[in-house]
Design a protein around this motif. Structure first.
Motif, PDB file in Angstrom:
ATOM      1  N   LEU A  93       0.878  -1.161   0.000  1.00  0.00           N
ATOM      2  CA  LEU A  93       0.000   0.000   0.000  1.00  0.00           C
ATOM      3  C   LEU A  93       0.918   1.215   0.000  1.00  0.00           C
ATOM      4  CD1 LEU A  93      -2.418  -1.091   2.864  1.00  0.00           C
ATOM      5  CD2 LEU A  93      -2.970  -1.021   0.426  1.00  0.00           C
ATOM      6  N   CYS A  95       1.080   5.359   0.090  1.00  0.00           N
ATOM      7  CA  CYS A  95       0.332   6.586   0.317  1.00  0.00           C
ATOM      8  C   CYS A  95       0.890   7.685  -0.578  1.00  0.00           C
ATOM      9  CB  CYS A  95       0.390   7.015   1.789  1.00  0.00           C
ATOM     10  SG  CYS A  95      -0.513   8.558   2.069  1.00  0.00           S
ATOM     11  N   ALA A 100       4.072   6.883   2.874  1.00  0.00           N
ATOM     12  CA  ALA A 100       4.150   5.682   3.719  1.00  0.00           C
ATOM     13  C   ALA A 100       3.956   4.429   2.868  1.00  0.00           C
ATOM     14  CB  ALA A 100       3.092   5.744   4.808  1.00  0.00           C
ATOM     15  N   GLU A 102       3.167   0.228   3.307  1.00  0.00           N
ATOM     16  CA  GLU A 102       2.771  -0.885   4.170  1.00  0.00           C
ATOM     17  C   GLU A 102       2.722  -2.158   3.333  1.00  0.00           C
ATOM     18  OE1 GLU A 102       1.561  -0.716   7.521  1.00  0.00           O
ATOM     19  OE2 GLU A 102       2.083   1.402   7.646  1.00  0.00           O
ATOM     20  N   HIS A 139      -4.438   7.032  -0.287  1.00  0.00           N
ATOM     21  CA  HIS A 139      -4.090   7.844   0.884  1.00  0.00           C
ATOM     22  C   HIS A 139      -4.267   6.996   2.157  1.00  0.00           C
ATOM     23  CE1 HIS A 139      -4.694  11.232  -1.922  1.00  0.00           C
ATOM     24  NE2 HIS A 139      -3.692  11.719  -1.220  1.00  0.00           N
ATOM     25  N   CYS A 140      -3.240   7.026   3.008  1.00  0.00           N
ATOM     26  CA  CYS A 140      -3.317   6.309   4.277  1.00  0.00           C
ATOM     27  C   CYS A 140      -4.337   6.998   5.185  1.00  0.00           C
ATOM     28  CB  CYS A 140      -1.942   6.274   4.953  1.00  0.00           C
ATOM     29  SG  CYS A 140      -1.349   7.868   5.546  1.00  0.00           S
TER      30      CYS A 140
END
Length: 144
Positions: A93, A95, A100, A102, A139-140
């Motif tokens: 993932l 961002c 970021a 993940e 977007h996180c």
């Protein structure tokens, strides 16, 4: 972290004409313990004996030897993780707000369906030895 990680790393570096130094061992250990790809600054924060220039050079050597993979997010910082064959297949993932990264895995049945669909695309295009990487960009929770 895999029990044989350091042995495999040593073998890959030797095959690439490189030595498995203390700093490289420290970097591999840090990445092996991480639950996500790390930026250079994060690696440095986890071992105050490592110098930035040394970590940067050693990450490049480890990447060339097939031990480390660079993950490019949407911010200015690349992140690094152990090569997928050392850790297991996963996706990211990303961002687009803060950069970021993940890790995530898909259920086995979804992964198999994705492999089949991408394999069909590869066959039509004449690709061989196909594997895939999936980065979901958005977007996180902090940036949403």
């Amino acid at each position: 972290m895999r029990a044989d990680l350091h042995e495999i790393t040593s073998e890959r570096l030797a095959a690439d004409g490189q030595r498995y130094t203390r700093n490289r061992r420290a970097i591999v250990g840090i990445l092996g313990d991480a639950d996500r790809p790390l930026a250079l600054a994060e690696v440095l924060d986890l071992d105050d004996e490592l110098a930035q220039s040394s970590v940067y050079r050693n990450l490049a050597v480890l990447e060339a030897a097939g031990v480390v993979r660079k993950v490019v997010a949407t911010d200015e910082f690349a992140r690094y993780e152990l090569a997928e064959d050392l850790t297991g297949h996963h996706h990211h993932l990303l961002c687009s707000g803060c950069g970021a990264v993940e890790d995530f895995t898909l259920p086995a049945e979804v992964e198999h369906a994705l492999d089949a669909a991408l394999g069909a695309v590869a066959d039509r295009a004449g690709f061989e030895d196909v594997h895939h990487r999936l980065d979901l960009v958005g977007h996180c929770a902090r940036c949403a």
